[in-house]
Design an enzyme around this catalytic site. Structure first.
Site, PDB file in Angstrom:
ATOM      1  N   GLU A 173       7.640   9.293  16.290  1.00  0.00           N
ATOM      2  CA  GLU A 173       7.183   9.553  17.664  1.00  0.00           C
ATOM      3  C   GLU A 173       7.892  10.788  18.185  1.00  0.00           C
ATOM      4  OE1 GLU A 173       8.039   5.931  19.785  1.00  0.00           O
ATOM      5  OE2 GLU A 173       6.544   4.825  18.589  1.00  0.00           O
ATOM      6  N   GLU A 190       8.353   5.064  -1.961  1.00  0.00           N
ATOM      7  CA  GLU A 190       8.013   6.292  -1.226  1.00  0.00           C
ATOM      8  C   GLU A 190       8.980   7.421  -1.584  1.00  0.00           C
ATOM      9  OE1 GLU A 190       6.820   3.636   2.620  1.00  0.00           O
ATOM     10  OE2 GLU A 190       7.714   5.591   2.989  1.00  0.00           O
TER      11      GLU A 190
END
Ligand code: FAD
Length: 382
Positions: free
Chosen positions: A130, A247
């Site tokens: 964010e 990941e």
């Protein structure tokens, strides 16, 4: 290209490599420059990749995937680097998003989303970051509050890979804003025609120009309650942590492939380019520096191959994955910088692929958890 077939690869994986290479060289490479200019790939390329079985290669066949393993994901990541086509965000789509759904979704959710991710009907993104929160994931402000049989989502996300083209976004949100990690859940949002959902700019970056990195906004977005990934609220942070080794490993795989590609391009150039009546390669400085790079490439390859084998056996631990991520990406940046120097002024020109290897490398130290966060994690085990 490593001289020999990696220890973790077999005939079937190499056949998948050939398929991937042909697709990347024929269907993607000729468009890469245009994709860089428009800041995203053409939407149809996702469907083409799906038709060929290049999406979700390690998802079970019963959910439409290729039924392979992480070796298939690794091969695809390597070939993307070698073909110099970084724009198609398959690592996020297949290696990350599909695996959240495969790992934590209910049977119904897996059947709902995975087959469409595998065909390219859905393009996947994961929205953690964010404007006010990156590394400190527990502090996300986006909320998903259960209201009747729906979740109402409010918040803003930034730097989201595949952000322009994605129509399935895994949103990291607080279902319990009073709690930190325990308040986090993952909500799977299909965005087509979704009221209250909007996209901001495709962000201009110093590298990876063809990757659509975008802002996403959620303004009282309502999704059915069965879009919560899994069956229980508050599991999001644990789900994120469990997927992170894979990941991070895929970033390390790409880093090693980039180191090898950078070395091979630099060897070709320095043996061809002449100065003071001899090839640039003939200067002792060039030979010694490239001997160092070749050594780094070898060490990185051996380490990451070992990590892949461990991961395929379910034995890759968090600290080793973090070591692989930070070290290989640091080496990738160092090598790109050293090697670009041998191209002289041409290295600074966009038409020379070495300049792309240099600019595309830089983000590797930042995303997937910054390298400082990797060291923080490793230090907890010391
Ligand atoms: C091209 C690109 C693609 C991306 N794709 C995605 C995506 O698909 N989805 C997504 O959710 N996000 C994505 N990101 C976001 C990326 O994961 C974040 O940028 C990254 O996690 C860092 O967060 P931040 O930018 O807010 O930096 P910050 O967290 O603000 O960090 C700033 C600096 O402080 C350091 N720092 C922070 N905390 C500590 C600490 N505890 N100890 C030591 N140092 C610390 C960091 O290492 C960094 O150097 C992407 C970013 C880029 C640029």
């Amino acid at each position: 290209m490593p001289a020999t077939r990696p220890v973790w690869s077999d005939d079937e994986t190499e056949a998948f490599r050939d398929l991937a290479r042909t697709f990347l060289v024929k269907e993607c490479a000729p468009n890469e420059e245009r994709w860089n200019e428009q800041q995203h790939v053409d939407r149809e390329i996702w469907n083409k990749a799906g038709e060929l079985g290049l999406l979700c290669p390690s998802i079970p066949t019963e959910y439409g995937g290729g039924g392979g393993t992480f070796a298939h994901e690794a091969v695809l990541a390597e070939e993307q680097i070698r073909a110099m086509v970084g724009s198609l965000g398959t690592a996020v789509h297949s290696t990350i998003v599909a695996h959240y759904i495969n790992g934590y979704g209910t049977e119904e959710q897996k059947h709902r989303w995975l087959p469409r991710l595998a065909t390219g009907e859905l393009v996947g993104a994961v929205a953690m970051t964010e404007p006010g929160t990156g590394s400190d994931l527990q502090s996300v402000k986006t909320k998903a509050i259960k209201t009747g049989d729906e979740y109402v989502i409010d918040g803003a996300k930034t730097f989201i890979s595949n952000g322009l083209l994605a129509n399935l976004v895994i949103v990291v949100a607080k279902t319990d804003p009073e709690n930190a990690a325990k308040g986090i859940s993952l909500v799977v949002v299909e965005t087509d025609g979704l009221e209250g959902f909007s996209r901001g700019r495709v962000l201009k970056k110093i590298g990876q120009h063809g990757q659509d990195t975008a802002e996403l906004f959620f303004d009282s977005v309502r999704v059915p309650a069965d879009c919560l990934l899994g069956t229980e609220e508050g599991q999001g942070f644990i789900q994120l942590m469990q997927q992170l080794p894979q990941e991070r490993l895929v970033l390390a795989v790409a880093a090693v492939a980039a180191i090898e590609e950078t070395l091979s391009q630099t060897l070709r150039y320095t043996k061809d380019r002449h100065a003071f009546g001899k090839p640039v390669f003939a200067f002792q400085n060039t030979k010694f520096k490239l001997a160092e790079v070749a050594t780094t490439a070898r060490i990185a390859r051996v380490f990451v191959d070992d990590c892949i084998v461990k991961h395929l056996n379910g034995e890759l631990d968090v600290q080793t994955a973090s070591m692989a991520k930070w070290w290989t990406t640091q080496m990738q940046c160092d090598v790109a910088d050293e090697c670009l120097q041998f191209f002289g002024g041409y290295g600074y020109m966009q038409e020379y692929p070495i300049s792309r290897l240099y600019t595309d490398a830089r983000i590797q130290k930042i995303y997937g958890g910054t390298n400082e966060i990797m060291k923080e994690i490793i230090s907890r085990f010391l």
